[in-house]
Design an enzyme around this catalytic site. Structure first.
Site, PDB file in Angstrom:
ATOM      1  N   TYR A 144     -24.536 -19.757  16.793  1.00 53.24           N
ATOM      2  CA  TYR A 144     -24.720 -18.548  17.602  1.00 53.24           C
ATOM      3  C   TYR A 144     -24.265 -18.753  19.053  1.00 53.24           C
ATOM      4  O   TYR A 144     -24.040 -17.791  19.779  1.00 53.24           O
ATOM      5  CB  TYR A 144     -26.188 -18.091  17.599  1.00 53.24           C
ATOM      6  CG  TYR A 144     -26.680 -17.581  16.251  1.00 53.24           C
ATOM      7  CD1 TYR A 144     -25.816 -17.506  15.158  1.00 53.24           C
ATOM      8  CD2 TYR A 144     -27.991 -17.187  16.072  1.00 53.24           C
ATOM      9  CE1 TYR A 144     -26.262 -17.056  13.920  1.00 53.24           C
ATOM     10  CE2 TYR A 144     -28.444 -16.725  14.841  1.00 53.24           C
ATOM     11  CZ  TYR A 144     -27.574 -16.671  13.771  1.00 53.24           C
ATOM     12  OH  TYR A 144     -28.024 -16.228  12.550  1.00 53.24           O
ATOM     13  N   LYS A 194     -26.684 -28.400   5.383  1.00 53.09           N
ATOM     14  CA  LYS A 194     -25.594 -28.166   4.428  1.00 53.09           C
ATOM     15  C   LYS A 194     -24.655 -29.368   4.583  1.00 53.09           C
ATOM     16  O   LYS A 194     -23.447 -29.238   4.813  1.00 53.09           O
ATOM     17  CB  LYS A 194     -24.913 -26.830   4.769  1.00 53.09           C
ATOM     18  CG  LYS A 194     -23.945 -26.332   3.725  1.00 53.09           C
ATOM     19  CD  LYS A 194     -24.603 -25.833   2.451  1.00 53.09           C
ATOM     20  CE  LYS A 194     -23.547 -25.477   1.410  1.00 53.09           C
ATOM     21  NZ  LYS A 194     -24.096 -25.224   0.071  1.00 53.09           N
ATOM     22  N   ASP A 227     -28.906 -23.636   0.471  1.00 54.10           N
ATOM     23  CA  ASP A 227     -28.886 -22.702  -0.661  1.00 54.10           C
ATOM     24  C   ASP A 227     -30.068 -22.968  -1.591  1.00 54.10           C
ATOM     25  O   ASP A 227     -30.793 -22.055  -1.995  1.00 54.10           O
ATOM     26  CB  ASP A 227     -27.538 -22.763  -1.404  1.00 54.10           C
ATOM     27  CG  ASP A 227     -26.956 -24.173  -1.487  1.00 54.10           C
ATOM     28  OD1 ASP A 227     -27.557 -25.103  -0.906  1.00 54.10           O
ATOM     29  OD2 ASP A 227     -25.911 -24.339  -2.141  1.00 54.10           O
ATOM     30  N   ASP A 251     -32.730 -18.641  10.967  1.00 52.71           N
ATOM     31  CA  ASP A 251     -32.792 -17.187  11.094  1.00 52.71           C
ATOM     32  C   ASP A 251     -32.974 -16.566   9.708  1.00 52.71           C
ATOM     33  O   ASP A 251     -33.873 -15.736   9.474  1.00 52.71           O
ATOM     34  CB  ASP A 251     -31.454 -16.720  11.720  1.00 52.71           C
ATOM     35  CG  ASP A 251     -31.481 -15.281  12.173  1.00 52.71           C
ATOM     36  OD1 ASP A 251     -32.530 -14.630  12.031  1.00 52.71           O
ATOM     37  OD2 ASP A 251     -30.443 -14.807  12.677  1.00 52.71           O
ATOM     38  N   ASP A 255     -36.811 -15.253   7.906  1.00 50.80           N
ATOM     39  CA  ASP A 255     -37.008 -13.873   7.462  1.00 50.80           C
ATOM     40  C   ASP A 255     -37.285 -13.805   5.963  1.00 50.80           C
ATOM     41  O   ASP A 255     -38.060 -12.957   5.508  1.00 50.80           O
ATOM     42  CB  ASP A 255     -35.796 -13.000   7.818  1.00 50.80           C
ATOM     43  CG  ASP A 255     -35.954 -12.365   9.191  1.00 50.80           C
ATOM     44  OD1 ASP A 255     -36.687 -12.956  10.023  1.00 50.80           O
ATOM     45  OD2 ASP A 255     -35.369 -11.300   9.440  1.00 50.80           O
TER      46      ASP A 255
END
Ligand code: NAD
Length: 365
Positions: A144, A194, A227, A251, A255
């Site tokens: 970001y 990852k 994942d 993020d 959520d």
């Protein structure tokens, strides 16, 4: 004995922000009245409310007041009235400026599903009952914020790019936050990355592994690819204690985890790492129910409990959490969680019930 006085800047913000902040302050005052500390509040404006008053979503002098406080409590920002604004003038930009200005690099989101709420979850009751995890998300680095970023050409022949970049120091400091928290909990950290695909995530994994080996060998550490971890969140959320991950994965995962309890109105957060902590419910300004005494104040009240913890007032924080549990156990529910057979209450009544139960918990030891 002299009382500790904590200076707290209140930024109630927009929509339901002021309503839920009022209930959080009510609970804070109830505990401080019978404890060895008190609060000195400074009310300020943020988001749309600050745009209306000052012409900016977070003017420098409001940020400055926040930087001088012991803690900052924010309700929520945003709403249709300010949706036409762009860039730095958007209400949400005020929030980004606040996080950056307070140097809060770790966002803590606890997600707990007590037995009394498990039936409200969109997942099966037996899957979520007893879930109790803390998601630690890196907040000021990663893709970001990484440079270079840009867009070249047009949408027929161009390209665009962002950069996921982490320094060793950025990973070390957020890993330490996660390990420290796990020591107060069930001593298990899951680091989500990852590393099978991204070289930046190989660095992430190496650094977390080293910090664990050198500084926190008493904690159980496992690594998961993002994942799989996201799938595990909905298949078997109870396996997690503390999850630590980068900005973008955090993020998405926080959520996803937020859906487990059945309402956004339950979820608190704290952003820490700088000299001043920022405490805010996860939900937004909920314009659809604003001003109607319908908002669930629990996310805000639990954010206040996180603030008490951060200030070192663990007894008071535990009493507030117990107060919330007891109020829910009594059958009281705001509209977001109400089902037939339960007692439907408004924002204020829920706040009042939690105050009573918190005080009962404090006085019963
Ligand atoms: P939202 O979180 O405001 O609302 C989503 C849904 O959840 C709505 O149906 C709302 O009624 C419900 N809800 C949220 N909090 C609740 C509570 N405490 N009790 C009961 N129900 C609750 O998200 P949104 O609708 O996507 O966004 C509305 C505004 O809030 C937008 O302007 C958005 O930019 C802003 N926003 C702000 C923050 C923040 O201040 N941290 C976070 C997210 C969104």
């Amino acid at each position: 004995m002299e009382k500790n006085v904590y200076k707290v800047v209140l930024l109630p913000g927009d929509g339901i922000g002021p309503e839920v902040t009022e209930q959080a302050v009510r609970v804070l005052n109830a505990v401080s009245d019978v404890s060895n500390f008190s609060f000195e509040y400074e009310n300020e404006f943020a988001g749309g409310a600050a745009i209306d008053r000052y012409g900016h979503p977070l003017p420098d002098d409001v940020l400055h007041k926040c930087q001088l406080a012991d803690a900052v409590f924010l309700g929520a920002v945003g709403g249709e009235k300010w949706d036409h604004l762009t860039g730095d003038m958007r209400p949400e930009s005020g929030l980004l400026k606040l996080r950056k200005g307070l140097s809060v690099f770790a966002n803590l989101r606890p997600v707990a599903v007590p037995a009394v709420l498990a039936e409200a979850s969109p997942l099966r009751e037996e899957t979520v009952k007893g879930t109790d995890m803390l998601v630690v998300r890196e907040l000021t680095g990663g893709i970001y914020f990484g440079e270079p970023k840009g867009r070249e050409g047009d949408d027929e022949a161009g390209e665009a790019f962002n950069t996921m970049r982490y320094s060793v120091e950025e990973v070390e400091r957020v890993a330490r936050v996660a390990f420290e928290w796990s020591r107060k909990r069930r001593k298990k950290v899951t680091s989500v990355d990852k590393a099978n695909v991204l070289v930046v995530m190989q660095l992430w994994r190496d650094v977390v592994t080293r910090i664990h080996r050198d500084e926190y060998p008493d904690i159980e550490l496992n690594h998961m690819y993002v994942d799989n971890a996201t799938m595990q969140l909905v298949l078997n959320p109870r396996q997690f204690d503390v999850i630590v991950t980068g900005n973008m994965f955090g993020d998405i995962m926080s959520d996803t985890a937020a859906t487990l309890g059945g309402s956004l109105g339950l979820l608190p957060s704290a952003s820490v790492g700088g000299s001043v902590g920022l405490f805010e419910p996860v939900h937004g300004s909920a314009p659809d129910i604003a001003g109607q005494d319908k908002a669930n104040p629990i996310a805000a009240i639990l954010s206040a409990a996180m603030m008490l913890d951060h200030l070192g007032e663990q007894n008071a924080a535990a009493a507030v959490r117990k107060g919330v549990e007891e109020a829910l156990a009594s059958g009281a529910r705001t509209g977001d969680l109400w089902r037939k057979g339960l007692n439907k209450v408004g924002t204020k009544e829920m706040g009042e019930l939690i105050c009573q139960q918190t005080l009962a918990s404090l006085t019963n030891g």
